[in-house]
Write an enzyme that holds these catalytic residues in place. Structure first.
Site, PDB file in Angstrom:
ATOM      1  N   LEU A  36      -6.186 -27.205   3.758  1.00 16.56           N
ATOM      2  CA  LEU A  36      -5.578 -27.141   2.196  1.00 16.56           C
ATOM      3  C   LEU A  36      -6.593 -28.149   1.322  1.00 16.56           C
ATOM      4  O   LEU A  36      -6.417 -27.744   0.025  1.00 16.56           O
ATOM      5  CB  LEU A  36      -4.331 -27.566   2.330  1.00 16.56           C
ATOM      6  N   CYS A  37      -6.908 -28.940   1.839  1.00 19.55           N
ATOM      7  CA  CYS A  37      -7.689 -29.982   0.676  1.00 19.55           C
ATOM      8  C   CYS A  37      -9.093 -29.164   0.249  1.00 19.55           C
ATOM      9  O   CYS A  37      -9.497 -29.543  -1.067  1.00 19.55           O
ATOM     10  CB  CYS A  37      -7.949 -31.380   1.300  1.00 19.55           C
ATOM     11  N   THR A  38      -9.613 -28.525   1.128  1.00 17.37           N
ATOM     12  CA  THR A  38     -10.825 -27.949   0.697  1.00 17.37           C
ATOM     13  C   THR A  38     -10.513 -26.862  -0.307  1.00 17.37           C
ATOM     14  O   THR A  38     -11.102 -26.740  -1.447  1.00 17.37           O
ATOM     15  CB  THR A  38     -11.595 -27.220   1.905  1.00 17.37           C
TER      16      THR A  38
END
Ligand code: ZN
EC number: 6.2.1.64
Lengths: 445, 182
Positions: free
Chosen positions: A211-213
């Site tokens: 998700l952070c990517t």
């Protein structure tokens, strides 16, 4: 004029060579006989699950092989993009039921074939429906549908009082799957060999990106589409409804926003097609892979139906990205598979109008076969889940405690009811099957 | 060689209703979630809420950290376990607005085992421990809230103050946080 028996027709000469005499590959116990061909032509009933890329191939293969009684089930309708590989469909068929059009095509094209279409979800059919088939062949693209069929076939198994499997209750499942140039075919004898659930690890879950990517360091066009799908849609909620991959307006909006994001991060390649692929989770389909895998599956159905040759044992992978590679190995049945090793334990109940839930729990703790410590029990009533008692979670314990002093009848548990029991003493949940000594009817009168 | 059926034998069709109807059949997801819930072993900082005790697939997890940056806060997560469980992970959202590098304003949580590193052997308990860990060790390297991550990397004191300010309710970095004091 005497009617010519179908099995003596010239077109079956090749099958008769395999079925009416032993060969180097036939099993030592194989008993060649003309009856086998008759069985294929007049009795054997096959279900094909899925009428898409694999399903069309399977239906054609099996019908041409001589199987006459074939049912095919698929809830989908034909889309323009199917026509390149789902060869039983024509432009005029777009919008119609896949199962119906496929059945119609084959019934017209192959003399004597009686394909019965079912345009519905597999979940809409009951156990009696599935019980009527000798072999089931699957050409699906969804793991959850495979798991459902697998669970259904396992639930049809019958065991005697010593937990010995009644082999006549086994319906073999031949399962094919393809993804681009890769494919696999497997034979499952429910209750005997590895089932879908035993080998769940073999099916990779959907591609997901961290998700952070997606949120901060997108590198691929897919990341941009995922961002719009996961974050921006719920934030801006442009149409006031959840994202629908079949709605062109929705896809256009996602395409627009994903392109903006791609520009921001200097990423190339956000096309409408890609957006559609990511939102709908489309796996590329290659016609030749479908043909190969369906061919293998149809051969396995033939082997199982005739016993003329030992079936695939039991998992074959195929790959023709670079040359051709195939490999067959035996997927192992899991000792503690939640589905196929979970034989329901019959528990005889003398009088369900007297036996209370706490008595049943006490039985589970004291009976030498179970010796449980702190079991939690759930069940299904009228298709809805019901928590009977969970001792470990305070809030649920308090709400379900009154059930302890209710009788099994008061709780709505009927003869044959399956109770799911979880306890630290077993690696997976155990299934109990209540067997009432007096039937419901007797009790009411 | 096993003989699955004798030739000429018709399969039973409709006759003899089996004792167990379809709707009484347990699904793989239900078998697993009953096990997961019955064996939930919560750390003392965590609690669960089940709005409908018959529905073990929908529940809330409340975390009240007793140490670290987030001490004194009360954070609520919603869990939705789908029919594909445990093939697919449960869907988890943070319902409390929180100033955290790995949780965004929409409640999305960046925890590897909830997405790319999920495996069917993991349980609800694994997720609970994963979430609890996020409050003890917020990870500035994989941020969802970039501003919070930058503050955490550059000045832990300011980060701590920001977290406590958000928990008490108020503006941090132009965003308003509801009070979520324990
Ligand atoms: Zn299994």
């Amino acid at each position: 004029m005497e009617e010519c028996k179908e099995s003596s027709q010239k077109k079956w000469t090749h099958l008769r060579k395999v079925l009416e005499r032993p060969g180097p590959f036939s099993h030592p116990e194989f008993e060649p006989s003309p009856d086998i061909l008759d069985f294929i032509l007049s009795t054997c009933k096959i279900l094909i699950v899925g009428a898409g890329g694999l399903g069309c191939e399977l239906l054609k293969d099996l019908a041409m092989m001589g199987f006459k009684h074939i049912h095919i089930i698929d809830m989908d309708t034909i889309d323009l993009s199917n026509l390149n590989r789902q060869f039983l469909f024509r432009l005029k068929d777009v919008g119609f039921s896949k199962a119906e059009v496929a059945a119609d095509f084959v019934n017209k094209r192959i003399q004597g074939c009686q394909v019965v279409p079912h345009c519905c979800m597999i979940q809409e059919k009951n156990p009696q429906f599935y019980r009527q088939f000798h072999v089931i062949a699957c050409g699906l693209d969804s793991i959850s549908a495979r798991r459902w069929i697998n669970g259904m076939l396992v639930s049809l198994l019958e065991y005697d009082e010593n937990d010995v499997l009644d082999q006549s209750s086994i319906i073999p499942l031949v399962d094919g799957g393809t993804e681009g140039f890769k494919g696999n075919a497997r034979v499952i004898l429910p209750g005997m060999t590895a089932c879908v659930e035993c080998t769940l690890d073999l099916y990779p879950p959907q591609v997901t990106y961290p998700l952070c990517t997606i949120a901060n360091t997108p590198r691929l066009p897919e990341h941009c589409v995922e961002y719009v799908k996961m974050v921006q849609w719920s934030k801006e909620n442009p149409f006031g409804v959840p994202l629908d991959g079949d709605d062109a307006q929705h896809l256009t909006w996602v395409h627009e926003k994903a392109s903006e994001r791609a520009n921001q991060f200097n990423i190339q390649g956000v096309t409408f097609r890609l957006v559609q692929g990511v939102v709908k989770n489309i796996i590329p389909a290659v016609a030749s892979t479908n043909a190969v895998i369906a061919g293998v599956c149809a051969t396995e159905v033939f082997k199982l139906a005739t016993s003329c040759c030992t079936p695939l044992n039991n998992f074959m992978v195929f790959n023709d990205i670079d040359g051709i590679y195939t490999y067959t190995y035996e997927a192992e049945k899991k000792e503690n598979c939640t589905v196929c090793s979970n034989i329901p334990h019959p528990v005889t109940i003398e009088d369900p109008s007297k036996m209370k839930l706490k008595d049943l729990i006490q039985f589970l703790c004291e009976n030498p076969k179970f010796q449980m410590k702190n079991p939690g029990l759930t069940t299904n009533i009228d298709g809805k889940s019901k928590t009977l008692y969970i001792p470990t979670i305070d809030v649920i314990e308090a709400r379900t405690r009154p059930n302890l002093s209710k009788t099994l009848l008061e709780l709505g548990l009927s003869d044959g009811q399956q109770i799911i029991v979880a306890d630290t003493t077993t690696p997976t949940s155990v299934i109990l099957k209540l067997v009432y000594s007096i039937s419901d009817i007797e009790m009411k009168t | 060689m096993i003989k699955l059926f004798s030739l000429k034998q018709q399969k039973k069709d409709g006759e003899s209703t089996p004792r167990t109807g379809n709707q009484k059949k347990a699904s793989a997801a239900q078998l697993r979630i009953t096990k997961d819930i019955n064996e939930l072993n919560l750390p003392k900082t965590c609690n669960t809420e089940f709005p409908d005790p018959d529905d073990l697939l929908t529940f809330k997890l409340v975390i009240c950290p007793d140490e670290g940056f987030y001490k004194n806060g009360r954070f609520v997560f919603s869990f939705k376990v789908g029919p594909s469980y445990p093939h697919e992970p449960p869907k988890v959202k943070c319902e409390t607005q929180v100033y955290h590098p790995n949780i965004d304003q929409q409640g999305n949580v960046c925890l590897n085992i909830l997405r790319e590193d999920w495996k069917p052997v993991l349980t609800i308990n694994s997720v609970v421990y994963g979430l609890q860990y996020l409050f003890l060790e917020p990870n500035p390297d994989d941020p969802l809230n970039k501003e919070a991550a930058e503050v955490l990397t550059s000045n832990r004191r300011v980060f701590e103050q920001n977290v406590q300010k958000a928990i008490r309710g108020g503006y941090v970095g132009g965003i308003y946080f509801d009070r979520c004091l324990k």
